[in-house]
Design a protein around this motif. Structure first.
Motif, short mmCIF file in Angstrom:
data_model
loop_
_atom_site.label_atom_id
_atom_site.label_comp_id
_atom_site.label_asym_id
_atom_site.label_seq_id
_atom_site.Cartn_x
_atom_site.Cartn_y
_atom_site.Cartn_z
N ARG A 45 0.83 -1.20 0.00
CA ARG A 45 0.00 0.00 0.00
C ARG A 45 0.88 1.26 0.00
N LYS A 91 1.00 4.34 -2.61
CA LYS A 91 0.81 5.74 -2.24
C LYS A 91 1.96 6.60 -2.72
N ALA A 147 -8.45 -4.48 5.33
CA ALA A 147 -9.22 -3.31 5.75
C ALA A 147 -8.31 -2.30 6.45
N THR A 165 -5.01 -1.92 6.25
CA THR A 165 -3.95 -1.31 5.46
C THR A 165 -4.49 -0.56 4.25
N GLY A 166 -5.73 -0.87 3.88
CA GLY A 166 -6.32 -0.20 2.74
C GLY A 166 -5.86 -0.77 1.40
#
Ligand code: C2E
Ligand code: MG
Ligand code: MG
Length: 642
Positions: free
Chosen positions: A456, A460, A493, A495-496
């Motif tokens: 993740r 980003k 959920a 860590t996205g």
């Protein structure tokens, strides 16, 4: 209390503490003739076998019950030496105690004896001898306790045997082992003698002392002539769990029973021993042990282990099913001096572990030098759990590269342990241990969370690049012993990370024979959008048809296949391997699976793999496993940066 001592023996001075009251004529004189007649009749008709003895131990009168018990005419009993009738002279201690009662130096003597009826059958008898109060005579009574003994023996048998295989169980095994080691350590005769005498109020009030067991016996060689050595074959079936899981417990039980009888055969036909077979026990699950008391050396144990392996090689026919199994055996042979049951079992356990680690279906002999290395293993085991808390693990990432375009689509997360003492450890050093002691569940969760968080983070940091997926290894035990689905959902959920960016690598054996939970778990994960890859494909069952029915989307071809492709190193390629791999890739594609090749080290291998149709490659040719920062640099120069 005064009176004239009567009878030849009453002159004996009673030892201090004896309770026999002085006999007086007064009492007998007080009885009527009718009373005496009644007592006589009652004595003769009593159900308890009894005899009145004089102080020489000769029978004055015996009742019918005694005659019946021994199968001797009542008349023939009179004037017989009671000690002969009930075999008291064979054991010096009983004989001594019996004499003491006759001599009024002891108030009572009781012992258990195995007697023979004149017709030949044996019975267990509890014999009591005590002076008749107020009389010069002594009363001998014999209770037939055969039923009680048999019941005790049967109960003990139940407690000491395994119902599935009828073999001695763990309890009996350890009892025998302890007594074998004890017997050789102790001076002979120091232990309790079966059927020995005891004084009323002593520690075995019902005659069932520790030596009363009927089926443990002590080792045949505990006395003189023992070798002073002991040996153990500690055996574990290979892949028994799979039999249980796929064919059910009934078949599993049948197999265990069949294995047990082959083991017993081997133990009974050991050419080294004169005195019958060795103890074969089921220690639990699919573990068995053969205990060789008085072994003659490692050669005997090695021969035994060999014969066991070959006996198990013949397939088993179990109610119409033909099954083959193999076993791994740890063999230990040593002097009994200084050996403890725990020490012996630990050595056997370690050796069995070696046999498994060396490839199963074999026997291995305990090796003290190899054992020294085990210390490190032990050190690792004990520091594993705390290490997770102390954050001593790190992940490296190895690119997964498209064979056609050379683009890094994802990375595999590979764990390393920065051990404060042993330095950086590769997963092969500790994953197995973590699986064994269960800490893999905790470690696996950490790996999953760290890998997802990292994936993740890259996403980003590089929003304009196609995001990398991360492939995480999952151990068998994580599927069985933890709620993998819940863990994955929670971590995604938290860590996205999109589920599509997570791939889980399981080995074939982890998903095969998975009628229950794992299959459901795979389906649930797949429904979530997580991809499932089969790791090290080709080393296990290689059942493509089966796999394709599972929610599996990627095959990771084991490195050993690719190794056959080393054209450019002067090693002759193996065309057979190449043909197999090609067929496998084609079949996989037809079944809707993509194929990743592991261990791609040379461009020659890469070229062939690409020609054959492999979708993705992983290996040193592209990159070694590296720190996450290095992956970030690769992303930064990626051609996809728009
Ligand atoms: P694997 O999943 O098959 O991982 C591939 C192994 O091959 C890695 O070894 C990798 O470093 C090595 N490798 C990659 N490219 C090459 C190459 O070109 N040549 C050669 N000779 N080797 C190559 P590593 O990192 O030592 O991992 C070994 C095994 O440990 C893994 O095999 C995996 O089964 C297990 N493992 C690693 N990390 C984890 C983890 O987080 N959880 C679990 N359960 N198992 C893990
Ligand atoms: Mg892997
Ligand atoms: Mg692999």
């Amino acid at each position: 209390m005064s009176g004239t001592p009567e009878g030849p023996h009453s002159a004996t001075v009673a030892a201090p503490g004896t309770v026999r009251p002085p006999v007086t004529e007064r009492h007998t004189l007080g009885r009527t003739a009718a009373e005496l007649r009644d007592y006589g009749a009652a004595f003769r008709a009593a159900h308890l076998a009894m005899a009145v003895l004089d102080r020489e131990g000769l029978v004055i009168s015996a009742n019918d019950a005694l005659a019946a018990l021994l199968g001797i005419e009542p008349a023939a009993l009179s004037a017989q030496a009671a000690a002969d009738l009930v075999d008291l002279e064979s054991d010096p201690r009983s004989w001594h105690a019996y004499r003491e009662v006759l001599d009024s130096r002891r108030s009572r003597f009781r012992c258990t004896r195995r007697l023979k009826h004149s017709s030949g059958h044996a019975l267990w008898a509890e014999i009591t001898v005590s002076p008749v109060p107020e009389s010069p005579t002594v009363l001998l009574s014999i209770a037939d306790i055969s039923d009680r003994r048999e019941l005790q023996a049967r109960l003990r048998h139940l407690q000491m045997h395994d119902p599935v295989t009828r073999l001695p169980n763990r309890t009996l095994f350890f009892e025998r082992l302890a007594s074998a080691l004890e017997a050789s350590a102790q001076v002979k005769g120091a232990s309790y003698v079966e059927g020995g005498p005891y004084v009323e109020g002593a520690s075995h009030p019902d005659g069932a002392g520790p030596g009363d067991s009927t089926d443990t016996g002590s080792s045949p060689g505990t006395g003189d002539g023992g070798t002073g050595r002991i040996g153990l074959c500690y055996l574990d079936l290979d892949g028994f769990k799979a039999v249980n899981d796929t064919l059910g417990h009934r078949t599993g039980d049948r197999l265990l029973a069949a294995v047990a009888s082959r083991l017993t055969e081997c133990a009974d036909h050991d050419g080294y021993t004169r005195s019958g077979g060795h103890l074969v026990a089921r220690l639990g699950g699919d573990e068995f042990a053969i205990l060789v008391e008085d072994s003659t050396g490692t050669e005997q144990l090695a021969d035994l282990a060999r014969s066991v392996l070959s006996a198990l090689q013949r397939p088993f026919d179990l109610a119409g099913q033909r099954l083959s199994v193999s076993a791994s055996i740890g063999v230990v042979e040593r002097s009994t001096a200084g050996t403890t049951p725990t020490g012996l079992m630990q050595a056997a356990d370690t050796t069995l572990y070696w046999a498994k680690a060396d490839g199963k279906a074999r026997w291995t002999l305990f090796d003290p030098e190899r054992n020294a290395h085990r210390m490190t293993r032990q050190a690792l085991t004990s520091s594993l759990r705390p290490a997770i808390e102390r954050d001593e693990f790190v992940l490296q990432y190895q690119p997964l590269v498209g064979m056609a375009d050379g683009i890094v689509g994802g990375v595999e997360a590979l764990v390393r342990w920065n051990h404060p003492q042993f330095g950086t450890l590769a997963p092969n050093r500790f994953i197995g241990i973590a699986e064994e002691d269960g800490s893999i569940v905790q470690l696996g969760r950490w790996v999953l969370r760290t890998a997802c968080r990292q994936a993740r983070q890259w996403q980003k940091d590089h929003p304009r690049v196609r995001p990398l997926f991360v492939s995480v290894n999952v151990a068998v035990r994580q599927v069985w012993d933890s709620d993998l689905v819940a863990d994955v959902a929670e971590i995604l959920a938290e860590t996205g990370l999109a589920p599509q960016l997570l791939q889980l690598e399981l080995t074939e054996s982890a998903v095969m024979g998975s009628a229950g939970r794992p299959l459901q778990a795979l389906q649930a994960l797949s429904d979530m959008g997580v991809r499932i890859a089969i790791d090290d494909f080709g080393t296990g069952y290689s059942n493509l048809a089966y796999l394709s029915r599972l929610p599996v989307s990627v095959l990771k071809l084991d490195g050993s296949f690719v190794r056959g492709f080393r054209y450019d190193e002067g090693v002759h390629p193996s065309p057979a391997d190449e043909t197999i791999v090609e067929a496998m890739v084609q079949l996989a594609h037809r079944l809707g699976l993509t194929v990743t090749a592991e261990c791609v080290e040379t461009s020659g291998q890469a070229a062939r793999l690409q020609r054959i149709g492999c979708d993705t490659g992983q290996g040193w040719l592209f990159s070694r496993p590296v720190a996450p920062e290095r992956i970030a640099e690769m992303i930064a120069v990626s051609p996809l940066e728009a």
